[in-house]
Design a protein around this motif. Structure first.
Motif, PDB file in Angstrom:
ATOM      1  N   GLN A 114       2.701  14.755  -6.757  1.00 17.00           N
ATOM      2  CA  GLN A 114       1.719  15.113  -7.774  1.00 17.00           C
ATOM      3  C   GLN A 114       0.328  14.591  -7.460  1.00 17.00           C
ATOM      4  O   GLN A 114      -0.662  15.233  -7.819  1.00 17.00           O
ATOM      5  CB  GLN A 114       2.172  14.573  -9.141  1.00 17.00           C
ATOM      6  N   ASN A 115       0.215  13.461  -6.783  1.00 15.82           N
ATOM      7  CA  ASN A 115      -1.089  12.870  -6.507  1.00 15.82           C
ATOM      8  C   ASN A 115      -1.207  12.462  -5.051  1.00 15.82           C
ATOM      9  O   ASN A 115      -0.213  12.093  -4.406  1.00 15.82           O
ATOM     10  CB  ASN A 115      -1.328  11.639  -7.397  1.00 15.82           C
ATOM     11  N   LEU A 116      -2.430  12.529  -4.558  1.00 10.82           N
ATOM     12  CA  LEU A 116      -2.788  12.022  -3.232  1.00 10.82           C
ATOM     13  C   LEU A 116      -3.659  10.798  -3.428  1.00 10.82           C
ATOM     14  O   LEU A 116      -4.657  10.855  -4.156  1.00 10.82           O
ATOM     15  CB  LEU A 116      -3.548  13.100  -2.447  1.00 10.82           C
ATOM     16  N   ARG A 117      -3.280   9.706  -2.795  1.00 12.43           N
ATOM     17  CA  ARG A 117      -4.078   8.480  -2.870  1.00 12.43           C
ATOM     18  C   ARG A 117      -4.673   8.233  -1.498  1.00 12.43           C
ATOM     19  O   ARG A 117      -3.952   8.168  -0.496  1.00 12.43           O
ATOM     20  CB  ARG A 117      -3.224   7.305  -3.330  1.00 12.43           C
ATOM     21  N   ILE A 118      -5.992   8.096  -1.466  1.00  7.10           N
ATOM     22  CA  ILE A 118      -6.705   8.002  -0.207  1.00  7.10           C
ATOM     23  C   ILE A 118      -7.858   7.028  -0.370  1.00  7.10           C
ATOM     24  O   ILE A 118      -8.445   6.899  -1.452  1.00  7.10           O
ATOM     25  CB  ILE A 118      -7.214   9.401   0.232  1.00  7.10           C
ATOM     26  N   GLY A 119      -8.159   6.311   0.688  1.00  9.94           N
ATOM     27  CA  GLY A 119      -9.265   5.362   0.655  1.00  9.94           C
ATOM     28  C   GLY A 119      -9.354   4.620   1.966  1.00  9.94           C
ATOM     29  O   GLY A 119      -8.479   4.725   2.838  1.00  9.94           O
ATOM     30  N   LEU A 120     -10.441   3.859   2.112  1.00  6.00           N
ATOM     31  CA  LEU A 120     -10.601   3.002   3.276  1.00  6.00           C
ATOM     32  C   LEU A 120      -9.778   1.734   3.100  1.00  6.00           C
ATOM     33  O   LEU A 120      -9.529   1.291   1.969  1.00  6.00           O
ATOM     34  CB  LEU A 120     -12.068   2.662   3.487  1.00  6.00           C
ATOM     35  N   ALA A 121      -9.388   1.133   4.203  1.00  7.42           N
ATOM     36  CA  ALA A 121      -8.512  -0.036   4.140  1.00  7.42           C
ATOM     37  C   ALA A 121      -9.192  -1.232   3.490  1.00  7.42           C
ATOM     38  O   ALA A 121      -8.507  -2.141   3.020  1.00  7.42           O
ATOM     39  CB  ALA A 121      -8.024  -0.408   5.543  1.00  7.42           C
ATOM     40  N   ASN A 122     -10.521  -1.254   3.456  1.00  7.10           N
ATOM     41  CA  ASN A 122     -11.212  -2.379   2.827  1.00  7.10           C
ATOM     42  C   ASN A 122     -11.564  -2.110   1.372  1.00  7.10           C
ATOM     43  O   ASN A 122     -12.224  -2.926   0.734  1.00  7.10           O
ATOM     44  CB  ASN A 122     -12.476  -2.733   3.611  1.00  7.10           C
ATOM     45  N   ASP A 123     -11.135  -0.966   0.818  1.00  6.06           N
ATOM     46  CA  ASP A 123     -11.365  -0.679  -0.597  1.00  6.06           C
ATOM     47  C   ASP A 123     -10.381  -1.464  -1.454  1.00  6.06           C
ATOM     48  O   ASP A 123      -9.231  -1.694  -1.057  1.00  6.06           O
ATOM     49  CB  ASP A 123     -11.215   0.815  -0.882  1.00  6.06           C
TER      50      ASP A 123
END
Length: 729
Positions: A114-123
């Protein structure tokens, strides 16, 4: 007297004299046979002969040489060198080193149903994007199938739907719902909680006579900005992704249809006509999320090559799914290097646990895995196909059954789906102290309509809907296996042709215990044919009938709230540490035969496992996983039961941990003092703990050897994963 003849004369007379010209029989070189008793080869026995390992060693060696040269250059220039060889770097060099160490150049991706979680490793936290794409189509999803609503309503003989809410979902649902409600009342009375005798009548009588209140647009302070798809001088886009796709009006011009590429933790083969379009939608959703959600501007493919990518995959994955993501990350996105980490292992990294049992309850799947010393125990992996979406659907059925004032609630409509999710998150609980007749209200916001304010009463629906994880018979499982293996086939071994997807004895036991009789019979017949069974006998042993006694299953599992458990009556008893026991004719417990002495039981064959939908009570699945992980060790069983951690979006239901803990104590009374169910520490959101662990894994640059770069992928392809994965590929 005849004289004695010479040897040559005898050879001539006997015809044994050699008459050839001493030439070889062939001009081909003669190869001397190998002495089979004394030969040796070192082919593929040294690390240097494997390209992936050799490349890694060369990189480490080049790094050491560079550090030595930098140290010598610094000493020659008069710079300060520390006792460990550290050099005072320039300002620009320090920034580059900090970026690499802090994860500013590492993108972490966690795909969900249902969801995609994405971000930089330092977030600190990832960006959450709905895993959906809207494409132009002749009809929207709410208009397909003659506008059949979801959940489906029962039909009368004339094709119309029943007018009474109690009959809209059929007699079977009515019996299950009423039975669960009566069981809840009994349990609440046993726990000395107040139960009003006419609670349901109070709810239905209020909801029958209640109407809505209209709120004009200028008085609604929380109105929704719907996505505009057409306008003067505006060309309708071919596709829209993310949250904007969910806010497209159902009757937009032109029409758009929503596609969810991931379904039940699998690739969604049911709603797609081609494999290429399915992969393309996944690529587009990730690409748009990187562009719009991350605060990085990547203008060219060369800049993308400076970034690394960590992909969080399921514990009980499919190899085709992983290899597709690998090809997509390197070939389509152009990342400089890619690595994979399993969800439960990432959750243990994010929470800081080394030995634990991870229970991940997502939107459409639930997985259970045991971690020991920072590695997943392979035979403990369990993957069940229900989650928060099933709870939402059951909750909608229950409130409509109790004369919900907005009886037209249809989960196929986008605004109704978001409303149902909001109601579930607000009201669902598993704390019995909160169960009483209460008055609530909600606002219905639909495109091109004034906002409506409804008031309604609710009673036990808020606890019975999430109770479906303990009694999954209340869930509607119809159609979940539709389209399975329609587009993407299994991964097969190139040598023996057998499926080489990962296996788990815990998952196999669950599938065998819930398998339909026709699957069990076909498996037994296949095994009998392979073993040379003739006239009902094999090796002097009569063939046993295909009944529940052949299925490996658990006992010593009490029936939870009068719910029949699969094959509980005919399964062998087990000790508290999970060791199976058998009973002799007098009822005395005897030890089970060793595996080598007993007849080999044939579980559900690998080819037929796709025909079985893994739906199983959550507490029993946890016991199954822990038992297969502990392998009869009481100490290990105690350690795993004392560190059960709930993760995933559905795990945030209030009171779920306490109710699950009480249920497990009833199943395993001998370990009641050890069972502890906790949330992730440091107030970390259970929904993002797996992504957080992936970020931690991506920043372990010095100890992480599982990176795959384009150089290796170009030469070895997917075979490189056998050398790069931290687990057995």
């Amino acid at each position: 007297m005849v004289g004695k003849k010479s040897g040559k004369a005898l050879l001539r007379e006997e015809g044994l004299e050699r008459t050839d010209n001493n030439m070889e029989l062939t001009s081909w070189p003669q190869i001397i046979p190998i002495n089979q008793k004394n030969y040796y080869t070192d082919y593929l026995k040294r690390d240097e002969q494997i390209l992936a390992v050799r490349t890694q060693q060369e990189e480490a060696r080049s790094k050491m040489v560079k550090q030595a040269k930098d140290r010598d250059r610094a000493l020659a220039q008069g710079k300060t060198v520390g006792p460990d060889g550290d050099i005072e770097m320039e300002e620009g060099e320090e920034e580059a080193e900090d970026e690499a160490a802090s994860g500013a150049k590492t993108i972490v991706i966690h795909l969900g149903s249902q969801n995609l979680r994405i971000g930089l490793a330092n977030d600190a936290l990832p960006k959450t994007v709905p895993m959906v794409i809207a494409r132009r189509a002749p009809h929207s999803e709410s208009e397909e199938g003659d506008g059949e609503p979801a959940p489906k309503r029962a039909k009368l003989d004339n094709g119309s739907h029943p007018s009474e809410p109690e009959k809209r979902f059929g007699d079977e649902f009515q019996k299950k719902f009423t039975g669960m409600s009566n069981d809840l009342k009994l349990r609440m009375r046993m726990n000395k909680r107040k139960v009003l005798p006419q609670s349901r009548d109070m709810v239905t009588s209020y909801n029958r006579r209640n109407t809505y209140e209209t709120i004009t647009e200028h008085n609604d302070t929380m109105q929704i900005d719907w996505t505009e798809t057409s306008g003067p001088g505006q060309r309708p886009p071919e596709y829209i992704t993310g949250r904007a796709a969910l806010r497209i009006p159902d009757k937009s011009t032109p029409r758009y249809k929503l596609f969810w590429p991931i379904r039940l933790g699998w690739l969604n083969e049911r709603d797609y006509a081609s494999k290429q379009l399915l992969y393309e939608d996944i690529r587009i959703i990730i690409e748009d999320a990187i562009t719009s959600q991350l605060e990085v501007k990547i203008q060219s493919r060369g800049e993308r090559a400076q970034y690394s990518c960590v992909v969080v995959i399921p514990d009980y994955y499919e190899r085709t799914y992983v290899t597709t993501l690998l090809d997509m990350a390197i070939s389509d996105f152009g990342f400089g290097r890619v690595c994979f980490v399993q969800e439960s292992l990432a959750s243990s990294f994010g929470a800081g646990f080394t030995t634990c049992c991870i229970v991940d309850i997502g939107a459409q799947k639930t997985s259970v895995s045991c971690i020991e010393d920072g590695m997943i125990i392979e035979n403990s992996r369990v993957n069940l196909k229900y989650g928060g979406r099933d709870i939402t659907e059951a909750f909608v059925k229950m409130v409509i059954y109790n004369h919900f004032p907005y009886a037209e609630l249809n989960l196929n409509r986008r605004f109704d789906f978001q409303l149902a999710e909001e109601l579930k998150q607000k009201f669902c609980t598993m704390t019995e102290a909160d169960i009483s007749v209460q008055l609530y209200d909600f606002h219905l916001r639909a495109p091109d309509q004034d906002t409506r304010k409804y008031t309604f009463k609710i009673y036990d629906e808020v606890i019975l809907a999430p109770m479906g994880m303990f009694k999954p018979t209340i869930f509607d499982d119809a159609g979940k296996l539709n389209g399975r293996r329609k587009l993407v086939d299994k991964s097969y071994d190139i040598y023996d042709g057998k499926p080489n997807d990962p296996s788990s004895t815990a998952q196999a036991e669950i599938l065998t215990s819930i398998a339909p009789e026709e699957v069990i019979n076909s498996t037994i017949k296949k095994a009998a044919k392979a073993n040379g069974l003739t006239n009902g006998h094999t090796n002097g042993t009569k063939e046993e009938p295909a009944n529940d006694s052949r299925r490996p299953s658990f006992s010593n599992i009490k029936e939870m709230d009068a719910t029949p458990q699969p094959s509980a009556a005919s399964s062998p008893a087990r000790q508290l540490d999970g060791t199976p026991q058998l009973e002799d004719g007098e009822g005395a417990a005897v030890q089970e035969k060793p595996k080598a002495e007993e007849e080999e039981e044939e579980p559900v064959s690998i080819e037929r496992r796709d025909d079985i939908l893994p739906i199983y009570p959550l507490p029993n699945a946890i016991v199954t996983s822990v038992t297969h992980a502990a392998r009869g060790s009481a100490q290990k069983t105690s350690d795993l039961l004392s560190s059960i951690m709930l993760t995933g979006g559905t795990s945030i239901i209030p009171g779920l941990a306490g109710h699950l803990e009480d249920t497990l104590k009833g199943i395993l009374p001998g370990y009641s003092k050890d069972i502890i169910i906790s949330r992730p520490p440091r107030e970390l959101d259970p929904q993002v703990v797996a992504w957080k662990g992936g970020a931690v894994f991506g920043r372990m640059s010095r100890t992480n050897d599982s990176w795959v770069n384009p150089f290796l992928y170009e030469r070895l392809g997917e075979r490189v994963l056998a050398h790069k994965m931290m687990w057995a590929w």
